[in-house]
Design a protein around this motif. Structure first.
Motif, PDB file in Angstrom:
ATOM      1  N   SER A  24      17.830 -10.790   0.650  1.00  0.00           N
ATOM      2  CA  SER A  24      17.503 -10.154   1.924  1.00  0.00           C
ATOM      3  C   SER A  24      17.454 -11.137   3.084  1.00  0.00           C
ATOM      4  N   LEU A  25      17.258 -12.407   2.803  1.00  0.00           N
ATOM      5  CA  LEU A  25      17.169 -13.387   3.886  1.00  0.00           C
ATOM      6  C   LEU A  25      18.539 -13.906   4.329  1.00  0.00           C
ATOM      7  N   VAL A  26      19.575 -13.668   3.537  1.00  0.00           N
ATOM      8  CA  VAL A  26      20.886 -14.253   3.806  1.00  0.00           C
ATOM      9  C   VAL A  26      21.447 -13.883   5.180  1.00  0.00           C
ATOM     10  N   PRO A  27      21.436 -12.601   5.589  1.00  0.00           N
ATOM     11  CA  PRO A  27      21.981 -12.291   6.919  1.00  0.00           C
ATOM     12  C   PRO A  27      21.292 -13.053   8.047  1.00  0.00           C
ATOM     13  N   ASP A  28      19.981 -13.213   7.951  1.00  0.00           N
ATOM     14  CA  ASP A  28      19.263 -13.931   9.002  1.00  0.00           C
ATOM     15  C   ASP A  28      19.584 -15.423   8.981  1.00  0.00           C
ATOM     16  N   LEU A  29      19.801 -15.970   7.802  1.00  0.00           N
ATOM     17  CA  LEU A  29      20.178 -17.381   7.719  1.00  0.00           C
ATOM     18  C   LEU A  29      21.560 -17.604   8.322  1.00  0.00           C
ATOM     19  N   LEU A  30      22.494 -16.746   7.973  1.00  0.00           N
ATOM     20  CA  LEU A  30      23.856 -16.897   8.492  1.00  0.00           C
ATOM     21  C   LEU A  30      23.899 -16.651   9.998  1.00  0.00           C
ATOM     22  N   GLY A  31      23.046 -15.740  10.473  1.00  0.00           N
ATOM     23  CA  GLY A  31      23.035 -15.422  11.888  1.00  0.00           C
ATOM     24  C   GLY A  31      22.234 -16.391  12.735  1.00  0.00           C
ATOM     25  N   GLY A  32      21.500 -17.297  12.094  1.00  0.00           N
ATOM     26  CA  GLY A  32      20.739 -18.284  12.834  1.00  0.00           C
ATOM     27  C   GLY A  32      19.332 -17.864  13.198  1.00  0.00           C
ATOM     28  N   THR A  33      18.897 -16.675  12.752  1.00  0.00           N
ATOM     29  CA  THR A  33      17.526 -16.251  13.013  1.00  0.00           C
ATOM     30  C   THR A  33      16.541 -17.182  12.322  1.00  0.00           C
ATOM     31  N   ILE A  34      16.896 -17.615  11.121  1.00  0.00           N
ATOM     32  CA  ILE A  34      16.150 -18.660  10.429  1.00  0.00           C
ATOM     33  C   ILE A  34      17.094 -19.834  10.209  1.00  0.00           C
ATOM     34  N   GLN A  35      16.544 -21.030  10.127  1.00  0.00           N
ATOM     35  CA  GLN A  35      17.388 -22.227  10.080  1.00  0.00           C
ATOM     36  C   GLN A  35      17.698 -22.709   8.671  1.00  0.00           C
ATOM     37  N   THR A  36      16.744 -22.565   7.763  1.00  0.00           N
ATOM     38  CA  THR A  36      16.945 -23.029   6.390  1.00  0.00           C
ATOM     39  C   THR A  36      16.322 -22.029   5.430  1.00  0.00           C
ATOM     40  N   ALA A  37      16.612 -22.195   4.153  1.00  0.00           N
ATOM     41  CA  ALA A  37      16.010 -21.343   3.128  1.00  0.00           C
ATOM     42  C   ALA A  37      15.903 -22.124   1.832  1.00  0.00           C
ATOM     43  N   CYS A  38      14.856 -21.845   1.101  1.00  0.00           N
ATOM     44  CA  CYS A  38      14.722 -22.346  -0.259  1.00  0.00           C
ATOM     45  C   CYS A  38      15.058 -21.187  -1.182  1.00  0.00           C
ATOM     46  N   MET A  39      16.078 -21.347  -2.002  1.00  0.00           N
ATOM     47  CA  MET A  39      16.540 -20.245  -2.833  1.00  0.00           C
ATOM     48  C   MET A  39      17.154 -20.773  -4.117  1.00  0.00           C
ATOM     49  N   GLU A  40      17.553 -19.859  -4.974  1.00  0.00           N
ATOM     50  CA  GLU A  40      18.186 -20.245  -6.230  1.00  0.00           C
ATOM     51  C   GLU A  40      19.633 -20.663  -5.986  1.00  0.00           C
ATOM     52  N   PHE A  41      20.061 -21.627  -6.768  1.00  0.00           N
ATOM     53  CA  PHE A  41      21.414 -22.160  -6.655  1.00  0.00           C
ATOM     54  C   PHE A  41      22.457 -21.057  -6.786  1.00  0.00           C
ATOM     55  N   SER A  42      22.218 -20.114  -7.678  1.00  0.00           N
ATOM     56  CA  SER A  42      23.197 -19.042  -7.911  1.00  0.00           C
ATOM     57  C   SER A  42      23.414 -18.195  -6.661  1.00  0.00           C
ATOM     58  N   THR A  43      22.363 -17.996  -5.856  1.00  0.00           N
ATOM     59  CA  THR A  43      22.487 -17.231  -4.620  1.00  0.00           C
ATOM     60  C   THR A  43      23.175 -18.041  -3.536  1.00  0.00           C
ATOM     61  N   ALA A  44      22.896 -19.348  -3.512  1.00  0.00           N
ATOM     62  CA  ALA A  44      23.408 -20.218  -2.446  1.00  0.00           C
ATOM     63  C   ALA A  44      24.850 -20.667  -2.668  1.00  0.00           C
ATOM     64  N   LEU A  45      25.314 -20.649  -3.908  1.00  0.00           N
ATOM     65  CA  LEU A  45      26.581 -21.297  -4.247  1.00  0.00           C
ATOM     66  C   LEU A  45      27.762 -20.793  -3.417  1.00  0.00           C
ATOM     67  N   GLN A  46      27.977 -19.490  -3.397  1.00  0.00           N
ATOM     68  CA  GLN A  46      29.138 -18.971  -2.679  1.00  0.00           C
ATOM     69  C   GLN A  46      29.027 -19.179  -1.167  1.00  0.00           C
ATOM     70  N   LEU A  47      27.809 -19.132  -0.643  1.00  0.00           N
ATOM     71  CA  LEU A  47      27.615 -19.402   0.779  1.00  0.00           C
ATOM     72  C   LEU A  47      28.002 -20.834   1.111  1.00  0.00           C
ATOM     73  N   HIS A  48      27.663 -21.748   0.220  1.00  0.00           N
ATOM     74  CA  HIS A  48      28.001 -23.162   0.406  1.00  0.00           C
ATOM     75  C   HIS A  48      29.506 -23.386   0.268  1.00  0.00           C
ATOM     76  N   LYS A  49      30.096 -22.810  -0.763  1.00  0.00           N
ATOM     77  CA  LYS A  49      31.520 -23.028  -1.014  1.00  0.00           C
ATOM     78  C   LYS A  49      32.389 -22.399   0.076  1.00  0.00           C
ATOM     79  N   SER A  50      31.911 -21.328   0.680  1.00  0.00           N
ATOM     80  CA  SER A  50      32.683 -20.660   1.727  1.00  0.00           C
ATOM     81  C   SER A  50      32.521 -21.325   3.088  1.00  0.00           C
ATOM     82  N   GLY A  51      31.565 -22.257   3.190  1.00  0.00           N
ATOM     83  CA  GLY A  51      31.317 -22.922   4.462  1.00  0.00           C
ATOM     84  C   GLY A  51      30.416 -22.144   5.402  1.00  0.00           C
ATOM     85  N   LYS A  52      29.871 -21.027   4.918  1.00  0.00           N
ATOM     86  CA  LYS A  52      28.989 -20.223   5.774  1.00  0.00           C
ATOM     87  C   LYS A  52      27.610 -20.848   5.915  1.00  0.00           C
TER      88      LYS A  52
END
Length: 334
Positions: free
Chosen positions: A197-225
């Motif tokens: 649920s926090l991903v849209p706000d992270l990508l949109g810049g509403t929040i700056q960082t997030a602590c999350m599980e690697f499995s959730t973050a992986l594709q966001l990192h690999k895509s450059g988002k």
């Protein structure tokens, strides 16, 4: 696949854990061992469908059913951060037919952040198998000026930097508190309802960082988002070799994982437990299972860590780690 956590649990620790478990009387004899199982078995997933716990639980159910000679069905019983489903299993019949697909929340975190608990995770369950772990990461919005963990901590000391987690008292929230305590950082916690649920706000810049599980973050990192600034595992992941660890970023011995394992109610008959353990071990060692788990973005537990005694020792360590983190952070049970 051998995980680096294996070395944390030496043989004598496993012997002690097994002896302690046996001494509790959790395994009275099953009078008709040859008959078990003679009807379908239920795996209770204490969360909604989707996510690591549900995915791993369904993989285990599909693989263990043929080995046990009975269907294994998954029952999603969500609520109270996993405590509702865990309590249902703990208070249910200890006959080997209802098991818990457990994780950090109901087993090692909720006891310290929820004022009312209807079960004791260390006394009311017996470990069957640890299936997998998944490290936590710090993920940053791609436009954040801080490009490294060191830069992020320095920035947080100069100005407000938000850091989201999957909720107050969640395992990722506790990891964030440990990051601040270990680095002197001042990352400001912003709780959400779940990691996705926090991903849209992270990508949109509403929040700056997030602590999350690697499995959730992986594709966001690999895509450059977004960018993984640090992974809380001893070594870099081969799935994201460009993402440094906390340890190599200067935070000594810093690791943090979510886990998924299978547990039975205490007092489950020994013969039933042994059959479940054998089936779970065989299912996780079967050809192709490691790849199916990795496809979910998790790290399969090593053969040594899958053992019930090792899983029990790991649960105890994580339980005590959560207790200390909650105390140090001043988090109140609600």
């Amino acid at each position: 696949m051998e995980t680096s956590m294996t070395t944390q649990y030496h043989r004598r620790d496993l012997v002690r854990a097994f002896a302690a478990m046996a001494g509790t009387g959790l395994f009275p004899q099953l009078s008709r061992a040859a008959d078990y199982p003679d009807r379908p078995i239920k795996f209770v997933v204490p969360f909604n469908a989707g996510g690591n716990v549900d995915g791993v639980g369904r993989l285990l159910a599909a693989a263990m059913g043929p080995l046990l000679g009975q269907p294994v069905v998954v029952d999603n019983k969500a609520g109270a951060g996993g405590s509702l489903g865990a309590a249902a299993v703990a208070q249910g019949p200890a006959d080997g037919y209802t098991l818990l697909v457990g994780s950090n929340g109901p087993l090692t975190v909720n006891p310290f952040v929820q004022a009312k608990q209807n079960y004791d995770p260390l006394k009311d369950f017996v470990p069957i198998v640890l299936a997998c772990v998944v490290p936590h990461v710090l993920l940053a919005n791609k436009d954040l000026p801080a490009k490294t963990l060191k830069d992020l901590i320095a920035l947080s000391k100069r100005e407000a930097v938000s850091c989201a987690s999957s909720g107050i008292g969640s395992s990722t929230h506790l990891t964030l508190e440990r990051v601040n305590a270990s680095t002197g950082g001042r990352l400001m916690h912003v709780p959400y309802r779940g990691g996705n649920s926090l991903v849209p706000d992270l990508l949109g810049g509403t929040i700056q960082t997030a602590c999350m599980e690697f499995s959730t973050a992986l594709q966001l990192h690999k895509s450059g988002k977004a960018r993984i600034l640090a992974v809380a595992s001893p070594q870099r992941s081969p799935l994201a070799p460009d993402a440094p660890t906390f340890i190599e970023s200067g935070v000594r011995d810093f690791t943090a994982y979510s886990f998924v394992g299978l547990l039975a109610p205490a007092r489950t008959p020994e013969a039933a437990a042994r059959k479940l353990i054998a089936a779970a071990q065989a299912a996780l060692a079967a050809p192709g299972m490691e790849e199916r788990l990795q496809a979910l973005g998790v790290e399969p537990a090593s053969a040594a860590m899958r053992a019930p005694a090792a899983f029990g020792a790991y649960l105890h360590d994580e339980y005590e780690r959560s207790r200390e983190t909650v105390r140090a952070a001043g988090i109140r049970a609600e």
